[in-house]
Design a protein around this motif. Sequence first.
Motif, PDB file in Angstrom:
ATOM      1  N   ARG A  77       0.853  -1.147  -0.253  1.00  0.00           N
ATOM      2  CA  ARG A  77      -0.026  -0.081  -0.041  1.00  0.00           C
ATOM      3  C   ARG A  77       0.844   1.195  -0.017  1.00  0.00           C
ATOM      4  O   ARG A  77       1.824   1.201   0.782  1.00  0.00           O
ATOM      5  N   GLN A  79       0.734   5.764  -0.173  1.00  0.00           N
ATOM      6  CA  GLN A  79      -0.205   6.860   0.057  1.00  0.00           C
ATOM      7  C   GLN A  79       0.693   8.113  -0.433  1.00  0.00           C
ATOM      8  O   GLN A  79       1.599   8.356   0.007  1.00  0.00           O
ATOM      9  N   PRO A  87      -3.473  14.350   1.317  1.00  0.00           N
ATOM     10  CA  PRO A  87      -3.452  13.408   0.353  1.00  0.00           C
ATOM     11  C   PRO A  87      -3.634  13.833  -1.009  1.00  0.00           C
ATOM     12  O   PRO A  87      -4.373  14.964  -1.254  1.00  0.00           O
ATOM     13  N   LYS A  89      -5.193  13.217  -4.651  1.00  0.00           N
ATOM     14  CA  LYS A  89      -6.143  12.421  -5.633  1.00  0.00           C
ATOM     15  C   LYS A  89      -5.520  12.422  -7.058  1.00  0.00           C
ATOM     16  O   LYS A  89      -5.271  13.432  -7.706  1.00  0.00           O
ATOM     17  N   SER A 127      -4.339   6.790  -7.592  1.00  0.00           N
ATOM     18  CA  SER A 127      -4.833   7.287  -6.244  1.00  0.00           C
ATOM     19  C   SER A 127      -6.249   7.709  -6.184  1.00  0.00           C
ATOM     20  O   SER A 127      -6.613   8.366  -7.016  1.00  0.00           O
ATOM     21  N   GLY A 131      -5.463   9.568  -1.505  1.00  0.00           N
ATOM     22  CA  GLY A 131      -4.183   9.333  -1.941  1.00  0.00           C
ATOM     23  C   GLY A 131      -3.689   8.101  -1.846  1.00  0.00           C
ATOM     24  O   GLY A 131      -2.314   7.891  -2.096  1.00  0.00           O
ATOM     25  N   GLU A 132      -4.257   7.038  -1.920  1.00  0.00           N
ATOM     26  CA  GLU A 132      -3.649   5.460  -1.689  1.00  0.00           C
ATOM     27  C   GLU A 132      -3.964   4.652  -2.780  1.00  0.00           C
ATOM     28  O   GLU A 132      -4.977   5.078  -3.574  1.00  0.00           O
ATOM     29  N   VAL A 133      -3.157   3.986  -3.169  1.00  0.00           N
ATOM     30  CA  VAL A 133      -3.164   2.813  -3.916  1.00  0.00           C
ATOM     31  C   VAL A 133      -2.628   1.540  -3.432  1.00  0.00           C
ATOM     32  O   VAL A 133      -1.770   1.587  -2.293  1.00  0.00           O
TER      33      VAL A 133
END
Length: 246
Positions: A77, A79, A87, A89, A127, A131-133
């Motif tokens: 994971r 961010q 974060p 996007k 993301s 902001g996550e993948v």
Amino acid sequence: MTNRRELLRLLAASAPAVAGIGLWPSTLLAQAEGAGLIAANVCHLTPELTEGPFYMDPHLVRSDIREDRGGVPMTMRMQVVTADCRPIKGARVDLWHCDAQGNYSGFANQGSRSTRGETFLRGTQISGDGGEVAFQTIFPGWYRGRTTHIHFKVILGRDEALTGQIFFPDSLSQYVFENASQYGRSAEQDTTNADDWIAIEAGEGAYASVSDRSDGYDASLVVAVDYASDHAAYETPHPQRELMRA
């Protein structure tokens, strides 16, 4: 309540011992979580590192990048945030690494085999609001002259914002290589974190926070990029759509 500026100061003053796994004070972990961060390992802008010789863009937007590669399962994971931990996007994150035997996909002349035309252990994610993948992958192997690592790129809009690498505690790498059959080699790993100049340059903030799960590991890293704007979402070109236009 700790604000973002103060949180960054505390994180910078409490860098973990990289020989361990997720060695962060519980209070800082809780504060990082309260600030919307997936890990506490961010204290400054993530340093730019060498891309290495094995990058390619196969235009594969996917979360599971394993294909047929065996190894210890791991969720990676990431961010993407600004320097003040907000974060981002719409950031495109490319991730790639070698398999359990130290081979990268897509290239010839790697020891005894060629992987030209293959795409294992490569992928792209965009993301979301936080902001996550996340990538479903395996714990990476090793090859001569380098410590265990994962490569990544962050692309904002049409601009490459950061090329970096992710590292892991030597104790964890040694445990995996000695106990998981897929990593068995006739030779032993010749380079550790302390001997790898790229890992040394990257510093503690490039080490993933790792936790055990029943079938493998969960790893997390917060990536801070230089992004001076009003935090609006990026209009990142979609890799598959860009390929169709080419």
